[in-house]
Design an enzyme around this catalytic site. Structure first.
Site, short mmCIF file in Angstrom:
data_model
loop_
_atom_site.label_atom_id
_atom_site.label_comp_id
_atom_site.label_asym_id
_atom_site.label_seq_id
_atom_site.Cartn_x
_atom_site.Cartn_y
_atom_site.Cartn_z
N HIS A 85 1.01 -1.57 0.21
CA HIS A 85 -0.35 0.22 0.26
C HIS A 85 0.96 1.29 0.12
O HIS A 85 0.30 2.53 -0.29
CB HIS A 85 -1.00 -0.21 1.43
CG HIS A 85 -0.30 0.54 2.18
ND1 HIS A 85 -0.10 -0.65 3.21
CD2 HIS A 85 -0.27 1.64 2.94
CE1 HIS A 85 -0.48 -0.45 4.72
NE2 HIS A 85 -0.09 1.67 4.20
N ASP A 221 1.67 -7.71 2.44
CA ASP A 221 1.46 -6.14 2.35
C ASP A 221 2.95 -5.94 1.94
O ASP A 221 3.52 -4.91 2.94
CB ASP A 221 0.43 -5.46 2.84
CG ASP A 221 0.11 -3.87 2.91
OD1 ASP A 221 0.77 -3.27 1.81
OD2 ASP A 221 -0.30 -3.47 3.05
N SER A 651 4.02 2.34 8.59
CA SER A 651 3.83 1.50 7.08
C SER A 651 4.80 0.76 6.51
O SER A 651 5.66 1.58 6.42
CB SER A 651 2.66 1.90 6.55
OG SER A 651 1.54 1.39 6.89
N1 ARG Z 1 -5.16 1.08 7.07
C1 ARG Z 1 -3.36 0.83 7.44
C2 ARG Z 1 -3.35 1.89 7.58
O1 ARG Z 1 -3.25 3.31 7.72
C3 ARG Z 1 -3.67 0.31 5.36
C4 ARG Z 1 -4.50 1.04 4.34
C5 ARG Z 1 -4.46 1.02 3.37
N2 ARG Z 1 -5.24 -0.14 2.60
C6 ARG Z 1 -6.77 0.03 2.92
N3 ARG Z 1 -7.24 -0.92 2.27
N4 ARG Z 1 -6.81 1.24 2.43
O2 ARG Z 1 -2.13 2.71 6.69
N1 ASP Z 2 -1.17 1.50 7.67
C1 ASP Z 2 -0.94 3.11 8.79
C2 ASP Z 2 0.14 3.36 7.70
O1 ASP Z 2 0.42 3.33 6.21
C3 ASP Z 2 -0.23 2.89 9.03
C4 ASP Z 2 -1.17 2.81 10.54
O2 ASP Z 2 -1.96 3.53 10.92
O3 ASP Z 2 -0.58 1.36 11.98
O4 ASP Z 2 1.17 3.92 8.21
#
Ligand code: ARG
Ligand code: ASP
Length: 717
Positions: A85, A221, A651
């Site tokens: 991502h 990921d 991330s």
């Molecule tokens: N929750 C994770 C973060 O905050 C992954 C986000 C990317 N994935 C998604 N389905 N939007 O970045």
């Molecule tokens: N998914 C988040 C990021 O892209 C990480 C988090 O918020 O835990 O940095």
């Protein structure tokens, strides 16, 4: 009586098993603050192995990836590991219908096939050093905030000029602890970062929005990039002559595997947290900010989702937008639930009682800090109506309705024209055109219009009359919204790319006239002007007062609790967080284990589904179950949980074991614990990581990209 309460509170708060896992620590202070704790948790290396100025420490293998994620160097040839991502938009930009790398994955067969990504960077930290004394030098008693700021600015300017550094290095100075401390950071930024490999989305984004922020998780990921350098191994703009960066330090990879209770260290670039709020500040987020943002997005996601379900083209084009809107939405819902469940406000209030108690025993503290908490309360109450309007405005015009965002960009173009003439105008237009062309590819006027109509109605109903443009409510009555919105989208040039493209052919003066007469521009300008006059200044003013209080409060906390260890809020600088592999209990009667396996991928498998499809090759590999050195016997590990305190920006952060070897890749947190940005509760805050063995298995056995595995440094024992 009061004393006794405080005494027991003190016992309660500090005699609890130390929440060793909370904290995002400065790598340069580990020796002083954390080394003992870390070793007690099982770490076998030293603080010096993690951060040292003598070269060769682990920090030299960590980069800020594009400024929004983290990556680590995993070979001597500058190979970078980050999340899928995090690489998403780079991968998307190389994809087309003929070669859809999102869908099919991509593996460069040789360095010559690695794909350049203009604008993408990788930044190393060379060193950091505290410079608070130099920055605040010249402060006098009784100075106003503005006077102090001007001294700070002058000192910083001078320091930046005076600090010796090499030509390819950059120097910045950043505030920490709400400006109680300043650090100087020397960095090196590489500007040629190429895409090397990525699994298909059905692995890299497996579970998509349904599984996002949740456990149990089965997402691979990850993606691979490579840093390229000029002939001297220094940063250079993209050139076909650039060579893979010869990395002086890279991470060694361990295949030993992990088990509950093992030590874990996450090393990366967390973006922003707010851990020292008073109870009134937490209440503000819980009751004012989050409900507005979630409420607006509820409506817009329902409409976009319905359009996506009824039309496969919309589904494709809105996938990334939907994911972005849903990511924040789901996080804030989790944040609200987590704050409630962990009784964050009550606990913070208890803590404040203890603070007040200590003040009472020390008249000079009482004088300086005694009125802080009531003042916070008053200011947050003052802020609430402005905050609500600000959140509605931002969500409506900047995050969910594209037509209004586009109109906002054209308004900026006109502003630049007014302020810096034709030259500035043309420069901005030059950047705006390709940007918008890309945006319009993923835009459907009819979908956008529906979102607009729903949110306009909400805006008019929820934002107080005195924050709205004059007369707007009378014009856009409920009965007319549908009809007026149709007219708006029919008559505005911003509602299709074809008409926008024509606008760009016009001469500056003509373009200016067209924009000024565009109905979407006119509507946006009215909304913006009302906001800029009736909300923004007041909001800004109160916010600045709150920030001033926050600084005093934090100084108070540090003074009053001299034995407590404090870490600065995340601010986009390199941090270490450490903890253990650990499951949790999300609800009464439910226990989550800390590891998942490929079996779980197959349990979730839905043939042809856009979130839960599984590639044929992976299904075959699962059937044969020959995982070799990557498996745990006949099981293939996929993801695991830890107690590391992470946030957005973390991330792509590498996860290291007790010996400092790479065992995983951080990519998310669990839903129940997303409030860790404000309030960390060790019982339910968990970060989610991909097991490095799954990453290698996918690269090696699924993709057959053995040339990449060969350049890595894999330690088998
Ligand atoms: N929750 C994770 C973060 O905050 C992954 C986000 C990317 N994935 C998604 N389905 N939007 O970045
Ligand atoms: N998914 C988040 C990021 O892209 C990480 C988090 O918020 O835990 O940095």
């Amino acid at each position: 009586m009061k004393k006794i309460t405080a005494f027991f509170l003190a016992l309660f708060l500090f005699a609890l098993p130390l929440q060793a896992d909370e904290g995002m620590w400065l790598p340069s202070l580990l020796k002083q603050l954390n080394e003992k704790d870390m070793q007690a948790l099982g770490m076998q290396i030293t603080a010096e192995d993690i951060y040292s100025l003598n070269g060769g420490s682990l920090k030299d293998a960590i980069v800020s990836f594009g400024g929004f994620c983290t990556a680590s160097v995993i070979s001597s040839q500058g190979l970078l590991l980050t999340n899928h991502h995090c690489g998403y938009s780079a991968i998307q930009s190389h994809s087309s219908l003929e070669h859809n790398y999102l869908e099919d994955g991509f593996w460069a067969g040789s360095p010559a096939e690695e794909l350049p990504n203009p604008g993408l960077t990788a930044t190393f930290l060379v060193r950091m050093e505290e410079v608070t004394q130099q920055v605040i030098q010249g402060f006098k008693r009784g100075m106003t905030a503005a006077e102090r700021q001007s001294i700070i600015d002058q000192n910083i300017d001078r320091l930046l000029k005076e600090t010796p550094h090499k030509a390819h290095e950059e120097v910045q100075i950043k505030p920490f602890f709400k400006g109680l401390q300043y650090y100087l950071l020397v960095t090196v930024t590489y500007r040629d970062v190429r895409l090397v490999g990525t699994p298909p989305e059905s692995i890299g984004k497996f579970g998509a929005d349904t599984d996002n922020w949740e456990w149990p998780r089965h997402t691979g990921d990850f993606s691979l990039f490579r840093i390229y350098a000029g002939p001297d191994n220094l940063p250079a703009d993209y050139s076909p002559d650039n060579r893979p960066y010869q990395a002086p330090k890279h991470l060694r990879i361990s295949l030993q595997g992990i088990k509950e209770g093992d030590f874990t260290l996450v090393f990366g670039y967390p973006a922003r947290t707010n851990e020292y709020l008073p109870a009134s500040g937490i209440k503000h987020i819980l009751e004012v900010m989050d409900p507005v943002r979630v409420g607006v997005r509820d409506r817009s996601l329902a409409l976009i989702g319905a359009a996506m379900r009824s039309n496969p083209i919309v589904k494709l084009k809105y996938a990334s937008k939907f994911a972005r809107i849903a990511n924040g939405w789901k996080k804030w819902i989790g944040e609200m639930q987590g704050l409630k469940r962990s009784q964050a406000i009550a606990k913070r209030t208890q803590f404040e009682l203890l603070f007040l108690e200590r003040l009472q025993n020390n008249p000079s503290w009482q004088e300086i800090y005694g009125d802080l908490l009531p003042r916070f309360k008053v200011l947050y109450a003052d802020l609430a109506p402005y905050e609500r309007s600000k959140q509605y405005y931002t969500e409506f015009t900047g995050r969910n309705v594209d037509l209004l965002s586009y109109a906002g960009l054209f308004r900026r173009l006109l502003k630049i024209y007014r302020e810096s003439g034709e030259k500035g105008f043309l420069e901005f237009k030059e950047r705006l055109q390709p940007y918008l062309q890309k945006q319009y590819k993923n835009y459907f006027a009819e979908v956008d219009r529906k979102v607009f109509a729903a949110l306009m109605e909400m805006y008019l109903n929820k934002v107080p009359e005195n924050h709205l443009p004059k007369g707007l409510k009378e014009e856009w009555t409920q009965k007319q919204i549908e009809e007026l919105s149709k007219k708006l989208y029919e008559n505005s040039s911003f509602s299709t790319w074809e008409t926008v493209e024509k606008l760009f052919e016009l001469k500056p003066e003509e373009l200016k006239k067209e924009i000024e007469n565009d109905p979407a521009y006119l509507l946006f300008s009215r909304l913006a002007e009302a906001y800029e006059k009736q909300v923004q200044p007041k909001y800004q003013h109160i916010k600045e007062e709150i920030e001033e209080l926050e600084r005093s409060y934090l100084r108070g906390l540090i003074t009053v609790f001299p034995k407590k260890k404090f870490y600065p809020d995340a601010n986009g600088t390199l941090r270490v967080t450490y903890g253990q592999v650990r499951g949790y209990q999300p609800r009464d009667g439910v226990v989550y284990l800390s590891k998942t396996y490929l079996k779980g991928v197959m349990e979730k498998y839905k043939p042809g589904d856009y979130e839960f499809d599984v590639p044929k090759k992976l299904r075959e590999l699962y059937r044969r179950k020959r995982y070799g050195r990557y498996g745990e016997g006949s099981r293939m590990p996929v993801c695991f949980l830890g107690t590391n305190h992470t946030t957005g920006g973390n991330s792509g952060s590498p996860v290291l074991d007790a010996r400092g070897q790479l065992i995983g890749l951080n990519f998310d947190r669990v839903w129940e614990g997303t409030m860790s940005d404000i309030y960390y509760d060790g019982s339910i805050c968990r970060n989610i990581m991909v097991d490095i063995r799954y990453v290698l298995f996918i690269i090696d056995r699924f993709a057959g990209a053995s040339r990449l595995v060969e350049e890595m440094d894999i330690v088998a024992d």
